[in-house]
Design a protein around this motif. Structure first.
Motif, mmCIF file in Angstrom:
data_model
loop_
_atom_site.group_PDB
_atom_site.id
_atom_site.type_symbol
_atom_site.label_atom_id
_atom_site.label_comp_id
_atom_site.label_asym_id
_atom_site.label_seq_id
_atom_site.Cartn_x
_atom_site.Cartn_y
_atom_site.Cartn_z
ATOM 1 N N TRP A 195 39.867 23.549 38.305
ATOM 2 C CA TRP A 195 40.205 24.816 37.660
ATOM 3 C C TRP A 195 41.271 25.520 38.485
ATOM 4 O O TRP A 195 41.241 25.501 39.713
ATOM 5 C CB TRP A 195 38.966 25.721 37.567
ATOM 6 C CG TRP A 195 38.021 25.280 36.508
ATOM 7 C CD1 TRP A 195 37.952 25.750 35.231
ATOM 8 C CD2 TRP A 195 36.999 24.289 36.616
ATOM 9 N NE1 TRP A 195 36.957 25.113 34.541
ATOM 10 C CE2 TRP A 195 36.350 24.203 35.376
ATOM 11 C CE3 TRP A 195 36.558 23.447 37.638
ATOM 12 C CZ2 TRP A 195 35.312 23.333 35.129
ATOM 13 C CZ3 TRP A 195 35.517 22.574 37.392
ATOM 14 C CH2 TRP A 195 34.908 22.528 36.146
ATOM 15 N N ARG A 196 42.191 26.165 37.793
ATOM 16 C CA ARG A 196 43.229 26.963 38.456
ATOM 17 C C ARG A 196 42.592 28.265 38.926
ATOM 18 O O ARG A 196 41.904 28.937 38.164
ATOM 19 C CB ARG A 196 44.350 27.247 37.471
ATOM 20 C CG ARG A 196 45.569 27.872 38.087
ATOM 21 C CD ARG A 196 46.662 28.040 37.049
ATOM 22 N NE ARG A 196 46.940 26.809 36.340
ATOM 23 C CZ ARG A 196 47.920 25.954 36.652
ATOM 24 N NH1 ARG A 196 48.702 26.223 37.656
ATOM 25 N NH2 ARG A 196 48.105 24.858 35.952
ATOM 26 N N LYS A 197 42.804 28.599 40.173
ATOM 27 C CA LYS A 197 42.254 29.825 40.751
ATOM 28 C C LYS A 197 43.345 30.553 41.514
ATOM 29 O O LYS A 197 44.418 30.000 41.748
ATOM 30 C CB LYS A 197 41.092 29.492 41.688
ATOM 31 C CG LYS A 197 39.947 28.790 40.975
ATOM 32 C CD LYS A 197 38.749 28.651 41.866
ATOM 33 C CE LYS A 197 37.623 28.043 41.051
ATOM 34 N NZ LYS A 197 36.445 28.834 41.062
ATOM 35 N N VAL A 198 43.064 31.773 41.921
ATOM 36 C CA VAL A 198 44.011 32.573 42.698
ATOM 37 C C VAL A 198 43.280 33.089 43.931
ATOM 38 O O VAL A 198 42.189 33.653 43.822
ATOM 39 C CB VAL A 198 44.553 33.756 41.856
ATOM 40 C CG1 VAL A 198 45.498 34.609 42.676
ATOM 41 C CG2 VAL A 198 45.232 33.249 40.596
ATOM 42 N N ASP A 199 43.886 32.889 45.119
ATOM 43 C CA ASP A 199 43.248 33.369 46.345
ATOM 44 C C ASP A 199 43.534 34.858 46.550
ATOM 45 O O ASP A 199 44.253 35.487 45.767
ATOM 46 C CB ASP A 199 43.649 32.530 47.567
ATOM 47 C CG ASP A 199 45.103 32.699 47.989
ATOM 48 O OD1 ASP A 199 45.783 33.647 47.539
ATOM 49 O OD2 ASP A 199 45.573 31.867 48.793
ATOM 50 N N ARG A 200 42.974 35.428 47.590
ATOM 51 C CA ARG A 200 43.116 36.881 47.811
ATOM 52 C C ARG A 200 44.550 37.314 48.099
ATOM 53 O O ARG A 200 44.884 38.483 48.009
ATOM 54 C CB ARG A 200 42.175 37.341 48.911
ATOM 55 C CG ARG A 200 42.474 36.738 50.249
ATOM 56 C CD ARG A 200 41.517 37.207 51.320
ATOM 57 N NE ARG A 200 41.086 36.049 52.081
ATOM 58 C CZ ARG A 200 39.869 35.835 52.512
ATOM 59 N NH1 ARG A 200 38.945 36.716 52.301
ATOM 60 N NH2 ARG A 200 39.578 34.754 53.178
ATOM 61 N N GLU A 258 48.156 30.574 43.853
ATOM 62 C CA GLU A 258 47.356 29.721 42.979
ATOM 63 C C GLU A 258 46.934 28.459 43.711
ATOM 64 O O GLU A 258 47.669 27.943 44.550
ATOM 65 C CB GLU A 258 48.146 29.339 41.729
ATOM 66 C CG GLU A 258 48.261 30.445 40.732
ATOM 67 C CD GLU A 258 48.780 29.953 39.387
ATOM 68 O OE1 GLU A 258 49.014 28.743 39.219
ATOM 69 O OE2 GLU A 258 48.948 30.807 38.514
ATOM 70 N N TYR A 259 45.746 27.964 43.366
ATOM 71 C CA TYR A 259 45.272 26.681 43.861
ATOM 72 C C TYR A 259 44.345 26.094 42.814
ATOM 73 O O TYR A 259 43.994 26.755 41.844
ATOM 74 C CB TYR A 259 44.579 26.816 45.221
ATOM 75 C CG TYR A 259 43.281 27.595 45.211
ATOM 76 C CD1 TYR A 259 42.061 26.949 45.178
ATOM 77 C CD2 TYR A 259 43.272 28.987 45.249
ATOM 78 C CE1 TYR A 259 40.863 27.650 45.182
ATOM 79 C CE2 TYR A 259 42.096 29.699 45.256
ATOM 80 C CZ TYR A 259 40.894 29.026 45.224
ATOM 81 O OH TYR A 259 39.709 29.718 45.226
ATOM 82 N N LEU A 260 43.989 24.825 42.983
ATOM 83 C CA LEU A 260 43.075 24.144 42.074
ATOM 84 C C LEU A 260 41.799 23.817 42.828
ATOM 85 O O LEU A 260 41.853 23.430 44.002
ATOM 86 C CB LEU A 260 43.704 22.846 41.554
ATOM 87 C CG LEU A 260 45.028 22.989 40.828
ATOM 88 C CD1 LEU A 260 45.612 21.613 40.525
ATOM 89 C CD2 LEU A 260 44.863 23.792 39.558
ATOM 90 N N ALA A 293 39.684 20.923 46.854
ATOM 91 C CA ALA A 293 40.615 22.034 46.654
ATOM 92 C C ALA A 293 42.029 21.532 46.914
ATOM 93 O O ALA A 293 42.263 20.782 47.862
ATOM 94 C CB ALA A 293 40.288 23.197 47.586
ATOM 95 N N LYS A 324 27.208 32.335 46.583
ATOM 96 C CA LYS A 324 28.321 32.790 45.753
ATOM 97 C C LYS A 324 28.199 34.274 45.416
ATOM 98 O O LYS A 324 29.150 34.909 45.032
ATOM 99 C CB LYS A 324 28.399 31.957 44.467
ATOM 100 C CG LYS A 324 28.839 30.550 44.736
ATOM 101 C CD LYS A 324 28.929 29.776 43.448
ATOM 102 C CE LYS A 324 29.344 28.339 43.718
ATOM 103 N NZ LYS A 324 29.404 27.553 42.499
#
Length: 72
Positions: free
Chosen positions: A21-26, A30-32, A43, A71
């Motif tokens: 899944w495409r995510k966004v860090d703080r 973007e990363y997967l 990751a 989590k």
């Protein structure tokens, strides 16, 4: 299932290891990320400081999966 038992078209594509899944860090990068097993995740971080065409586009990490209670 052994790879030889897969239909010919699946052998040519390879074997799917996981889904990401495409995510966004703080920091807004973007990363997967996704699970590899119930205990290990994968990751993929894109190289934000690529200096040349020979520099890698991304770095892949195996990470411990966080348990549901961690989590939040």
């Amino acid at each position: 299932m052994p790879q030889s038992d897969l239909p010919h078209s699946d052998r040519e594509r390879g074997i799917r290891l996981t889904v990401l899944w495409r995510k966004v860090d703080r920091n807004g990068n973007e990363y997967l990320a996704g699970p590899l097993t119930s205990e290990v995740g994968l990751a993929v971080f894109f190289d934000q400081n690529r200096k040349t065409d020979k520099s890698p586009d991304a770095h892949v990490y195996l990470l411990p999966q966080r348990k549901a209670e961690e989590k939040g």
